[in-house]
Motif scaffolding. Structure first.
Motif, PDB file in Angstrom:
ATOM      1  N   ALA A  13       0.821  -1.212   0.000  1.00 53.60           N
ATOM      2  CA  ALA A  13       0.000   0.000   0.000  1.00 53.60           C
ATOM      3  C   ALA A  13       0.852   1.258   0.000  1.00 53.60           C
ATOM      4  O   ALA A  13       0.605   2.195  -0.775  1.00 53.60           O
ATOM      5  CB  ALA A  13      -0.933  -0.004   1.211  1.00 53.60           C
ATOM      6  N   LEU A  14       1.863   1.301   0.858  1.00 53.60           N
ATOM      7  CA  LEU A  14       2.698   2.503   0.922  1.00 53.60           C
ATOM      8  C   LEU A  14       3.555   2.643  -0.324  1.00 53.60           C
ATOM      9  O   LEU A  14       3.783   3.763  -0.797  1.00 53.60           O
ATOM     10  CB  LEU A  14       3.552   2.482   2.195  1.00 53.60           C
ATOM     11  CG  LEU A  14       2.923   3.127   3.435  1.00 53.60           C
ATOM     12  CD1 LEU A  14       2.827   4.646   3.264  1.00 53.60           C
ATOM     13  CD2 LEU A  14       1.545   2.575   3.741  1.00 53.60           C
ATOM     14  N   CYS A  15       4.028   1.532  -0.872  1.00 49.98           N
ATOM     15  CA  CYS A  15       4.754   1.606  -2.141  1.00 49.98           C
ATOM     16  C   CYS A  15       3.852   2.186  -3.222  1.00 49.98           C
ATOM     17  O   CYS A  15       4.287   3.003  -4.044  1.00 49.98           O
ATOM     18  CB  CYS A  15       5.250   0.224  -2.557  1.00 49.98           C
ATOM     19  SG  CYS A  15       6.655  -0.391  -1.604  1.00 49.98           S
ATOM     20  N   ALA A  16       2.587   1.768  -3.234  1.00 47.68           N
ATOM     21  CA  ALA A  16       1.639   2.280  -4.223  1.00 47.68           C
ATOM     22  C   ALA A  16       1.406   3.770  -4.047  1.00 47.68           C
ATOM     23  O   ALA A  16       1.383   4.540  -5.017  1.00 47.68           O
ATOM     24  CB  ALA A  16       0.323   1.518  -4.121  1.00 47.68           C
ATOM     25  N   ALA A  17       1.238   4.212  -2.813  1.00 46.15           N
ATOM     26  CA  ALA A  17       0.972   5.625  -2.553  1.00 46.15           C
ATOM     27  C   ALA A  17       2.158   6.493  -2.967  1.00 46.15           C
ATOM     28  O   ALA A  17       1.991   7.546  -3.617  1.00 46.15           O
ATOM     29  CB  ALA A  17       0.656   5.824  -1.070  1.00 46.15           C
ATOM     30  N   LEU A  18       3.366   6.072  -2.588  1.00 49.02           N
ATOM     31  CA  LEU A  18       4.562   6.838  -2.944  1.00 49.02           C
ATOM     32  C   LEU A  18       4.759   6.867  -4.457  1.00 49.02           C
ATOM     33  O   LEU A  18       5.096   7.907  -5.031  1.00 49.02           O
ATOM     34  CB  LEU A  18       5.780   6.227  -2.262  1.00 49.02           C
ATOM     35  CG  LEU A  18       5.820   6.338  -0.729  1.00 49.02           C
ATOM     36  CD1 LEU A  18       6.872   5.416  -0.142  1.00 49.02           C
ATOM     37  CD2 LEU A  18       6.063   7.782  -0.298  1.00 49.02           C
ATOM     38  N   SER A  19       4.524   5.731  -5.102  1.00 48.12           N
ATOM     39  CA  SER A  19       4.679   5.662  -6.549  1.00 48.12           C
ATOM     40  C   SER A  19       3.643   6.522  -7.258  1.00 48.12           C
ATOM     41  O   SER A  19       3.943   7.146  -8.293  1.00 48.12           O
ATOM     42  CB  SER A  19       4.560   4.203  -7.005  1.00 48.12           C
ATOM     43  OG  SER A  19       4.694   4.081  -8.395  1.00 48.12           O
ATOM     44  N   ALA A  20       2.433   6.576  -6.734  1.00 46.50           N
ATOM     45  CA  ALA A  20       1.388   7.399  -7.350  1.00 46.50           C
ATOM     46  C   ALA A  20       1.791   8.864  -7.365  1.00 46.50           C
ATOM     47  O   ALA A  20       1.598   9.572  -8.363  1.00 46.50           O
ATOM     48  CB  ALA A  20       0.068   7.211  -6.599  1.00 46.50           C
TER      49      ALA A  20
END
Length: 467
Positions: A13-20
Motif C-alpha cells: 500500500a505505501l509503495c503504491a501511494a509513494l509511486s502514485a
C-alpha cells in the motif's frame, strides 16, 4: 477530488501511494484499517526482501540472476505460478533496493544464523517496523493523507469502473469516498477464523496468526462477489511451523522455529512424518505449517540435541530440555516408549558423512521412512531439547487475478481498479514459499499499481465520477 485512493497500510500500500505521487497524482489518500500504533499490516514483522542482481550490490554478495530466482520459485511452487507475472516481479526486484533507499529504508548485512540468504536477500536495518516507519514518514512529507481506523466495507463498481469506497466509522455507519482510481492492497483473509474454517474445517481452530488481526479478507470477498476473477487455492498460504506458545496474533518472525533441519520432528504420537532435510531451510520452511496442520490435533515437536545449539536463530521462547529422550517425552506430554523408539530407529538409520549445514551435505538416513536426506546426525548428545509446534499463518494465497499492469480482471479489466500485495500473491505463489519473496511481490506490484493508478486518474474525466 482524490486522484488515487489506496486501501491498506502495509508495504504494498505505501509503495503504491509513494509511486502514485511520483507519477503525477496530486491527491493521494491511504485508508489503514488499523490505528496508528498498529499500522503496517504484516509488513512490520518482515526482515528482508529477495532481490535479483547480476553482480554484488550493497550487502548482497555475488550474483543472483533471473533464471536462478525463477528456478527457486518453480521448485517451491511446484510450477503453480503465472510465469509472465513471476518473471515481471523478478526482473523489477533489481530496482527495489535503490528505490527503497530513496524513501528512507536502510539495509544491513545478513543476520547471523540466517543461512544461505546473504546472496539472495537484502535485510532491513531495524526490520520491517523500521521499513514501514520510513515509508510513513516519507508519505507524510509528500502530503499523502493517511486515515487510520478506516476499514473499507465494500467497493462501488459500475460499468465505468471503480467509483467509490464505503468506509466504516466508529458509530457503526459508513461514508462514501469517491476517487478517480483505487489500489486495493488490503491483504488476505488469514485473520478471518470463519473463512479459515470454511477452508480447513475444525483444524483451523488450532492455527495461530503470525501477522496482524486486521486481514479479514473483506475486500477480497467483495471483489469476487462483484465478478472479479479469483486465483489460488483457498487452503494455500504462507504457513510455517511456529512455537505453540505464541500469541493468537502478531507473534511475528521471532515465534518461528528454525531448528527443524537440525533434528527430527514428531507428532503427538511420537512419530516422524516428513523429511526434515529435504532442502535448504529458506526454501522449505514454509511447508512445515501445512505439514503440522495435517497431524493429529495440529501439534508437532521439533527435537534436537546439544550438537544443534548455536546453529539456528533462537526463538523467543526457550525449549524444554532433559538429559534423556524419555525424560524429555514426559516433559512435553509424549509417550516415552514411543519417542524413544522413534529416536532409536532414526539414530540407527543415520549414515555418517561430512556435516555441513551450509550445503546439501551427504549426511542422510538409509532404510527409514520418511527419510532424512541431508544434515542427518544422531540424537545422542544431551541435553535434548524440544519445541512445540503449531501452524502459523502469515498470509493466504487466494486472491484476485491481475494483468501485467496490476489491473483487476473481471470479464475484461477495470481501467481504474488495481490491486497489489497479499491480495494478488496467488498470481505468483500457487503454493510454497521462498524467503523474502512476499516483500518482493508487494514492493514490485505496489509500485506498479501506484504508477498505473496515477496515470488512470489523470486520464479520467471528472464527469465520469458519480459524486
Amino acid at each position: 477530488m482524490i486522484d488515487v485512493l489506496v486501501i491498506g497500510g502495509g508495504n504494498a500500500a505505501l509503495c503504491a501511494a509513494l509511486s502514485a505521487v511520483e507519477h503525477g497524482a496530486r491527491r493521494v489518500v491511504v485508508l489503514e484499517s488499523a490505528s496508528r500504533a498498529e499500522r503496517g499490516g504484516n509488513s512490520i514483522h518482515t526482515r528482508n526482501i529477495r532481490v535479483m542482481h547480476d553482480s554484488p550490490m550493497g550487502y548482497l554478495t555475488e550474483a543472483y540472476g533471473e533464471d536462478e530466482f525463477f528456478d527457486d520459485l518453480i521448485r517451491v511452487t511446484g510450477g503453480k505460478t503465472t510465469e509472465e507475472l513471476a518473471r515481471q516481479v523478478i526482473r523489477a526486484s533489481s530496482e527495489c533496493p535503490q528505490w527503497m533507499q530513496r524513501y528512507g529504508v536502510r539495509f544491513q548485512a545478513c543476520l547471523g544464523g540466517t543461512l544461505h540468504l546473504s546472496r539472495t536477500n537484502n535485510f532491513f536495518l531495524g526490520g520491517g517496523k523500521a521499513l514501514m516507519n520510513a515509508y510513513y514518514r516519507s508519505a507524510e512529507s509528500l502530503g499523502i493523507q493517511i486515515q487510520y481506523d478506516s476499514p473499507v466495507e465494500r467497493l462501488e463498481i459500475d460499468r465505468k469502473g471503480f467509483q467509490a469506497a464505503w468506509v466504516s466509522d466508529k458509530a457503526g455507519g459508513a461514508h462514501r469516498l469517491p476517487a478517480k482510481a483505487v489500489v486495493v492492497a488490503s491483504g488476505g483473509f488469514e485473520s478471518n477464523r470463519e473463512w479459515l474454517r470454511e477452508a480447513w474445517g475444525p483444524a483451523a481452530d488450532q492455527f495461530l496468526i503470525r501477522g496482524c488481526r486486521f486481514n479479514q479478507g473483506v475486500l477480497l470477498r467483495d471483489l469476487i462477489a462483484q465478478g472479479a476473477q479469483s486465483i489460488g487455492d483457498v487452503t494455500q498460504g504462507h504457513c510455517v511451523a511456529i512455537d505453540a506458545r505464541a500469541p493468537m496474533y502478531d507473534g511475528g518472525i521471532v515465534t518461528r522455529i528454525d531448528c527443524v533441519s537440525l533434528g527430527i520432528v514428531v507428532n503427538k504420537e511420537g512419530q516422524r512424518f516428513y523429511d526434515e532435510g529435504e532442502d535448504f531451510w529458506p526454501k522449505r520452511y514454509a511447508i512445515w505449517g501445512r505439514l503440522v496442520a495435517q497431524q493429529p490435533d495440529q501439534i508437532g515437536y521439533s527435537i534436537i540435541d546439544a550438537k544443534a545449539q548455536g546453529r539456528f536463530m533462537p526463538p523467543v521462547f526457550p525449549g524444554e530440555s532433559a538429559q534423556t529422550i524419555e525424560a524429555l517425552a514426559v516433559k512435553i506430554g509424549l509417550h516415552p516408549d514411543a519417542l524413544s523408539k522413534t529416536v532409536s530407529a532414526y539414530n540407527a538409520a543415520v549414515v555418517t558423512g561430512r556435516f555441513n549445514h551450509a550445503v546439501l551435505d551427504d549426511c542422510h538416513t538409509e532404510g527409514l521412512t520418511p527419510p532424512k536426506t541431508h544434515w542427518a546426525q544422531r540424537l545422542d548428545t544431551p541435553p535434548f531439547t524440544a519445541y512445540p509446534l503449531r501452524p502459523g499463518i502469515t498470509f493466504t494465497y487466494l486472491g484476485v487475478k491481475i494483468n501485467n499492469k496490476c489491473q483487476v480482471l473481471f470479464d475484461d479489466y477495470s481501467e481504474n481498479l488495481f490491486a497489489a500485495g497479499e491480495i494478488v500473491a496467488g498470481n505468483v505463489l500457487g503454493q510454497g514459499y521462498v524467503a523474502g519473496v512476499g516483500m518482493t511481490i508487494g514492493s514490485v506490484f505496489g509500485r506498479l499499481a501506484g504508477q498505473q493508478a496515477a496515470l488512470a486518474a489523470m486520464r479520467r474525466p471528472q464527469e465520469e465520477l458519480c459524486i
